[in-house]
Design an enzyme around this catalytic site. Structure first.
Site, short mmCIF file in Angstrom:
data_model
loop_
_atom_site.label_atom_id
_atom_site.label_comp_id
_atom_site.label_asym_id
_atom_site.label_seq_id
_atom_site.Cartn_x
_atom_site.Cartn_y
_atom_site.Cartn_z
N SER A 42 -9.08 -5.69 11.06
CA SER A 42 -8.29 -4.67 10.70
C SER A 42 -8.78 -4.16 9.31
CB SER A 42 -6.78 -5.33 10.51
OG SER A 42 -5.96 -4.73 9.68
N HIS A 155 -4.19 -9.31 14.99
CA HIS A 155 -4.61 -10.46 15.15
C HIS A 155 -4.29 -11.56 16.46
CE1 HIS A 155 -6.63 -10.66 10.81
NE2 HIS A 155 -7.02 -9.73 11.58
N GLU A 205 -8.16 -16.15 12.95
CA GLU A 205 -8.23 -16.90 11.56
C GLU A 205 -7.51 -18.58 11.48
OE1 GLU A 205 -6.61 -14.29 8.68
OE2 GLU A 205 -7.93 -12.64 8.91
N ASP A 315 -4.52 -4.41 -0.30
CA ASP A 315 -5.80 -4.63 0.37
C ASP A 315 -6.17 -3.31 0.90
OD1 ASP A 315 -7.97 -5.51 1.83
OD2 ASP A 315 -6.60 -6.34 3.56
N LYS A 391 -7.61 -16.33 0.00
CA LYS A 391 -7.00 -16.12 1.55
C LYS A 391 -8.21 -16.69 2.14
CE LYS A 391 -4.97 -12.99 3.55
NZ LYS A 391 -4.63 -11.58 3.83
#
Length: 428
Positions: A42, A155, A205, A315, A391
């Site tokens: 992403s 995700h 993740e 972000d 993160k």
């Protein structure tokens, strides 16, 4: 003084099984600095360009042999003979030679691999751990982990619109204690999912990707797991959301479409009200990308409404780019910046982005990418740059755990000097 005498690049594989680039920088003292470059799924449209071969017959077009060639031929020709410790000079040489705004000629992945490998080599020659080499003597701050334990959005193949549902052990006494809290909650969450006959398969993740009915159900599951693990939501553990709503935003109708969960589409104003309701209803400490990357007016409204209550992280909005961070500061947008080294492409520019944010009282969060490697360099960067938060995914998959394990080593090395950032954040 030690000069760069050779630069070698190779194609390796990331955590999704796609090619990525690894770089070795070799110095006149025989030192080898090595770095591997991650890749995002992403991605914000304002990020620096990740160069791929685009040959559909070779790794589905995702090969990086062109980037490798750029490292060994063009970048190597520029940097051979440069002093490896001159990080900013090295980075500026590559930026200047590339000559594009977004590093599309050499590829940000090629440039970043060299930049980080040089830092590693210089740290080795200074006989310092990388975090100390970057941060200097006043390096002691251990970051709060944002642990992505439930995956949605791009995700995961489920009905969750938002990309990451995370836990933050703000009430921990140390980073080691934070890891204990996080892993215990993760395991209780796994048992809870099994008891409800929901999938415990993990996503890119390392978080679970169960087929839940709604975004709210993900929150409720997390809170239940926190209680089962013996912790207090809103005291020991807080929640964080990476909404990644740029993927939900339609520029034509200027609406946010909840296609996965089936909720009614929302305007920017309605999204702000949505987040305000969630912040009131749940113990949420942080929301990342709560609005789209170019919805500046919406971001201003969100910031004025919630910035004194929760952390609002940009972000896609900022993409680790000092120009966009400066624009956000001037427009009073967000109050936190996510830091991803491959969004901008050099260590020097990453440091500039962190320091600009910190000078203006924005919090900073060092971040991995969904396509990661075993390289744990962001752990050193989080401590060296005193970001205070990191993160790096869930509590599974070795590509994620390598960063956590490196932070445990760093905390051990720092000993009594180490200070965990959780309580500092709670006091802000």
């Amino acid at each position: 003084m030690s000069e760069i005498i050779d630069i070698i690049a190779r194609q390796i594989f990331d955590s999704r099984g796609f090619p990525t680039i690894e770089v070795d920088v070799i110095t006149s003292l025989g030192t080898i600095g090595r770095a591997a470059v991650p890749s995002g799924a992403s991605t914000g449209k304002h990020e620096a360009v990740e160069l791929r071969d685009n040959d559909s017959s070779f790794y589905l077009g995702k090969g990086v042999l062109t980037a490798c060639s750029n490292v060994e031929e063009e970048i190597g020709e520029i940097l051979i003979g440069a002093e490896v410790k001159d990080q900013r000079y090295i980075d500026q040489l590559m930026i200047y030679a590339d000559g594009t705004e977004n590093k599309m000629r050499f590829g940000a992945n090629a440039i970043l691999g060299v930049s980080l490998a040089c830092a590693r080599a210089a740290a080795i020659e200074a006989d310092l751990p990388l975090y100390r080499y970057i941060g200097g003597a006043n390096t002691f701050l251990m970051p709060v982990p944002m642990m992505n334990v439930i995956n949605g959005g791009m995700h995961a193949d489920n009905k969750l619109d938002f990309q990451e549902f995370m836990i933050m052990p703000l009430g921990a006494s140390s980073f080691t204690h934070a890891m204990q809290m996080g892993t215990e909650i993760f395991q209780h969450l796994k048992s809870l999912l099994k008891s409800k006959n929901l999938s415990t398969n993990v996503g890119d993740e390392g978080g679970f990707a169960p087929n839940l009915r709604s975004n709210d159900e993900a929150i409720e599951l997390l809170l239940e797991a926190v209680v089962k693990a013996g912790y207090r939501a809103g005291k020991d553990i807080f929640l964080a959301i990476d909404a990644a709503v740029s993927d939900m935003y339609n520029e034509k109708d200027q609406l946010y479409h909840f296609e996965k969960s089936g909720l009614k589409s929302k305007s920017s104003h309605e999204m702000v009200e949505f987040w305000s309701d969630w912040a009131t209803q749940y113990p949420i400490f942080s929301i990342e990308d709560g609005l789209a990357e170019d919805d500046w007016t919406g971001w201003q409204l969100l910031t004025s409404k919630l910035s004194d209550k929760i952390q609002l992280v940009g972000d896609d909005l900022f993409v680790t780019n000092s120009k966009r961070i400066r624009q956000g500061i001037d427009m009073k947008v967000a109050n936190s910046v996510l830091i991803k080294v491959n969004q901008i492409g050099t260590l020097s520019e990453t440091i500039d982005a962190v320091q600009l944010a910190q000078r203006n009282k924005y919090t900073t969060v060092m971040s991995h990418r969904s396509g990661e490697t075993e390289d744990h360099i962001i752990a050193d960067l989080a401590v060296g740059l005193s970001t205070g938060q990191i993160k790096t995914g869930s509590l599974s998959r070795s590509d994620r755990m390598s960063k956590y394990n490196q932070l445990l080593r760093i905390e051990e090395e720092l000993g009594e000097q180490a200070e965990y950032y959780g309580k500092i954040l709670l006091e802000k």
